[in-house]
Design an enzyme around this catalytic site. Structure first.
Site, PDB file in Angstrom:
ATOM      1  N   CYS A  43       0.814  -1.225   0.000  1.00  0.00           N
ATOM      2  CA  CYS A  43       0.000   0.000   0.000  1.00  0.00           C
ATOM      3  C   CYS A  43       0.846   1.273   0.000  1.00  0.00           C
ATOM      4  O   CYS A  43       0.334   2.365  -0.240  1.00  0.00           O
ATOM      5  CB  CYS A  43      -0.933   0.022   1.210  1.00  0.00           C
ATOM      6  SG  CYS A  43      -2.019  -1.406   1.265  1.00  0.00           S
ATOM      7  N   HIS A 101      -3.064   7.222   3.508  1.00  0.00           N
ATOM      8  CA  HIS A 101      -3.529   6.000   2.836  1.00  0.00           C
ATOM      9  C   HIS A 101      -4.922   5.667   3.385  1.00  0.00           C
ATOM     10  O   HIS A 101      -5.141   5.666   4.593  1.00  0.00           O
ATOM     11  CB  HIS A 101      -2.544   4.869   3.113  1.00  0.00           C
ATOM     12  CG  HIS A 101      -3.061   3.528   2.716  1.00  0.00           C
ATOM     13  ND1 HIS A 101      -3.747   3.311   1.542  1.00  0.00           N
ATOM     14  CD2 HIS A 101      -3.018   2.322   3.354  1.00  0.00           C
ATOM     15  CE1 HIS A 101      -4.082   2.027   1.464  1.00  0.00           C
ATOM     16  NE2 HIS A 101      -3.660   1.423   2.543  1.00  0.00           N
ATOM     17  N   ASN A 129     -10.244   0.255   0.552  1.00  0.00           N
ATOM     18  CA  ASN A 129      -8.784   0.336   0.560  1.00  0.00           C
ATOM     19  C   ASN A 129      -8.273  -0.145  -0.798  1.00  0.00           C
ATOM     20  O   ASN A 129      -8.307  -1.337  -1.089  1.00  0.00           O
ATOM     21  CB  ASN A 129      -8.252  -0.547   1.703  1.00  0.00           C
ATOM     22  CG  ASN A 129      -6.740  -0.591   1.773  1.00  0.00           C
ATOM     23  OD1 ASN A 129      -6.051  -0.162   0.843  1.00  0.00           O
ATOM     24  ND2 ASN A 129      -6.209  -1.130   2.854  1.00  0.00           N
TER      25      ASN A 129
HETATM   26  O1  UT7 Z   1      -3.714  -1.207   3.782  1.00  0.00           O
HETATM   27  C1  UT7 Z   1      -2.644  -1.805   4.430  1.00  0.00           C
HETATM   28  C2  UT7 Z   1      -2.763  -1.786   5.879  1.00  0.00           C
HETATM   29  N1  UT7 Z   1      -4.012  -2.338   6.325  1.00  0.00           N
HETATM   30  C3  UT7 Z   1      -4.600  -1.792   7.369  1.00  0.00           C
HETATM   31  O2  UT7 Z   1      -4.137  -0.799   7.858  1.00  0.00           O
HETATM   32  C4  UT7 Z   1      -5.799  -2.500   7.943  1.00  0.00           C
HETATM   33  C5  UT7 Z   1      -5.731  -2.423   9.451  1.00  0.00           C
HETATM   34  N2  UT7 Z   1      -6.773  -3.157  10.127  1.00  0.00           N
HETATM   35  C6  UT7 Z   1      -8.068  -2.772  10.141  1.00  0.00           C
HETATM   36  O3  UT7 Z   1      -8.460  -1.854   9.456  1.00  0.00           O
HETATM   37  C7  UT7 Z   1      -8.991  -3.456  11.094  1.00  0.00           C
HETATM   38  O4  UT7 Z   1      -8.241  -4.260  11.980  1.00  0.00           O
HETATM   39  C8  UT7 Z   1     -10.072  -4.339  10.407  1.00  0.00           C
HETATM   40  C9  UT7 Z   1     -11.090  -3.460   9.715  1.00  0.00           C
HETATM   41  C10 UT7 Z   1      -9.430  -5.286   9.427  1.00  0.00           C
HETATM   42  C11 UT7 Z   1     -10.802  -5.153  11.478  1.00  0.00           C
HETATM   43  O5  UT7 Z   1     -11.365  -4.294  12.450  1.00  0.00           O
HETATM   44  P1  UT7 Z   1     -11.088  -4.550  13.984  1.00  0.00           P
HETATM   45  O6  UT7 Z   1     -11.860  -3.544  14.730  1.00  0.00           O
HETATM   46  O7  UT7 Z   1      -9.623  -4.577  14.219  1.00  0.00           O
HETATM   47  O8  UT7 Z   1     -11.728  -5.967  14.203  1.00  0.00           O
HETATM   48  P2  UT7 Z   1     -11.065  -7.276  14.803  1.00  0.00           P
HETATM   49  O9  UT7 Z   1     -10.281  -7.983  13.772  1.00  0.00           O
HETATM   50  O10 UT7 Z   1     -10.414  -6.963  16.110  1.00  0.00           O
HETATM   51  O11 UT7 Z   1     -12.365  -8.112  15.112  1.00  0.00           O
HETATM   52  C12 UT7 Z   1     -13.357  -7.661  16.082  1.00  0.00           C
HETATM   53  C13 UT7 Z   1     -14.558  -8.567  15.950  1.00  0.00           C
HETATM   54  C14 UT7 Z   1     -14.181 -10.048  15.942  1.00  0.00           C
HETATM   55  O12 UT7 Z   1     -15.230 -10.745  16.616  1.00  0.00           O
HETATM   56  P3  UT7 Z   1     -15.083 -11.192  18.153  1.00  0.00           P
HETATM   57  O13 UT7 Z   1     -13.863 -12.081  18.195  1.00  0.00           O
HETATM   58  O14 UT7 Z   1     -14.895  -9.915  18.921  1.00  0.00           O
HETATM   59  O15 UT7 Z   1     -16.359 -11.895  18.421  1.00  0.00           O
HETATM   60  C15 UT7 Z   1     -14.186 -10.416  14.485  1.00  0.00           C
HETATM   61  O16 UT7 Z   1     -14.462 -11.780  14.269  1.00  0.00           O
HETATM   62  O17 UT7 Z   1     -15.198  -8.327  14.697  1.00  0.00           O
HETATM   63  C16 UT7 Z   1     -15.318  -9.551  13.980  1.00  0.00           C
HETATM   64  N3  UT7 Z   1     -15.219  -9.251  12.550  1.00  0.00           N
HETATM   65  C17 UT7 Z   1     -16.299  -8.947  11.816  1.00  0.00           C
HETATM   66  N4  UT7 Z   1     -17.598  -8.845  12.124  1.00  0.00           N
HETATM   67  C18 UT7 Z   1     -18.433  -8.512  11.129  1.00  0.00           C
HETATM   68  C19 UT7 Z   1     -14.116  -9.211  11.789  1.00  0.00           C
HETATM   69  N5  UT7 Z   1     -14.459  -8.876  10.534  1.00  0.00           N
HETATM   70  C20 UT7 Z   1     -15.798  -8.719  10.527  1.00  0.00           C
HETATM   71  C21 UT7 Z   1     -16.733  -8.374   9.527  1.00  0.00           C
HETATM   72  N6  UT7 Z   1     -18.042  -8.269   9.872  1.00  0.00           N
HETATM   73  N7  UT7 Z   1     -16.368  -8.123   8.265  1.00  0.00           N
END
Ligand code: UT7
Length: 327
Positions: A114, A254, A284
């Protein structure tokens, strides 16, 4: 006055098809509400079979060249930042070179995930500082939909396809690119990886079953590193130019997650109107995110002469960096 690089034209192109959060909620266990609040994304553009990486890149390039008033045959170099090329060889840059008829241009792809566009812009800047007459086409282009597992809700809700381009040349005026800072940390590469599309783990039934042909991301970990790295790259650029928060007129972060962008804006003390945001429309788009944003801002008249711009990116590798410029 030293030679500086200036951007004399921008262009962008995204696929026609729009995929909404609601569309995704019918495929994987997610909701529009979750995607909007956790990422800021409302929709993304997804390529059809004809809208390859090189096609999107070429379309964005034509628009940038048109704005710059530069003919393809006058280009000296084409650099395409990408991690989703049409194929490993020839490069996207060579495919674009051929499509445009840029007969005298050198052409190569640059892989920094990215952060690729900022890496490519930095490289172009160094060429131009050596020869102010050079005309360089810098493109960020991705078709990540082809390397996304559409059953993995951790990744498929985030990414979108698109391309953005900029034409760079030199000036002796007191404006243009003021500083570039690039960083990497390969020890964290496993946190954001496409393991199986290279030569270490070539395509095989076994590797396909493991899903190694897809992007795999440990989102929460990547998030933590992204906010730290982007903030430090932003301060590094500001210190190098003797800027404080008030001196930044427009931030192009970004577009990975609205929470990362807002966090960065807050840390730098920037009011909302100084932070360019279009993640809600495109998701993204990796290497394409900053050049698409730059082009949108340019075409809506936001980029006025003398505007102090800070660009900051972070991506797989890990890679991150910043470019400060005066428009
Ligand atoms: O571009 C290059 C660099 N990339 C980035 O900078 C991306 C950085 N990361 C992010 O933007 C975020 O971490 C994400 C958007 C990918 C995920 O958001 P998050 O707030 O960090 O969620 P998480 O992975 O900590 O998951 C929280 C909860 C989990 O459920 P439990 O374990 O709390 O029950 C996940 O299973 O959200 C759940 N989850 C979802 N729920 C509904 C993860 N993805 C989804 C989804 N829909 N799509």
């Amino acid at each position: 006055m030293p030679i500086r690089s200036i951007i004399i034209g921008t262009g962008s192109h995204v696929p026609q098809r729009v995929v909404t959060n609601k569309d995704l909620a019918s495929r994987v266990d997610t909701t529009d509400e979750w995607i909007r609040t956790r990422t800021g994304i409302i929709q993304r553009h997804i390529s059809n079979d004809q809208e390859t990486n090189s096609y999107l890149a070429t379309q964005s390039a034509r628009k940038a060249l048109d704005m710059a008033g530069v003919r393809p045959q006058d280009l000296d170099l084409i650099i395409v930042g990408t991690m989703s090329p049409d194929m490993p060889m020839p490069s996207v840059a060579c495919l674009v070179q051929n499509e445009l008829g840029a007969k005298k241009a050198g052409a190569f792809d640059l892989y920094a995930a990215c952060t690729s566009f900022l890496y490519a812009l930095s490289v172009a800047d160094k060429f131009v500082r050596c020869n102010s007459r050079m005309k360089i086409l810098v493109i960020g282009s991705e078709v990540l939909s082809r390397v996304t597992n559409w059953e993995d809700r951790n990744t498929c809700v985030i990414f979108g396809d698109g391309a953005g381009a900029a034409v760079i040349t030199g000036t002796k005026e007191d404006r243009g690119i003021l500083s570039t800072h690039l960083h990497s940390d390969g020890s964290l590469g496993e946190l954001l990886i496409i393991k199986g599309l290279g030569t270490a783990f070539p395509v095989s039934h076994e590797n396909l079953e493991k899903g190694w042909q897809y992007i795999q991301m440990q989102g929460r970990e990547v998030f933590k590193h992204a906010i730290k790295a982007m903030e430090s790259a932003a301060w590094e650029a500001m210190e190098a130019n003797g800027w404080n928060g008030d001196d930044v007129d427009l931030l192009f972060s970004h577009q990975a997650n609205i929470r990362i962008i807002n966090f960065l804006g807050e840390k730098l003390g920037l009011p909302k109107e100084k932070i360019f945001i279009n993640i809600h429309k495109y998701g993204n788009t990796s290497a394409a995110s900053i050049p698409i944003a730059l082009d949108e801002a340019n075409r809506t008249g936001l980029l006025t002469p003398g505007l102090r711009i800070l660009m900051v990116a972070f991506g797989g590798g890990f890679t991150w960096g910043s470019v400060a410029m005066c428009w």
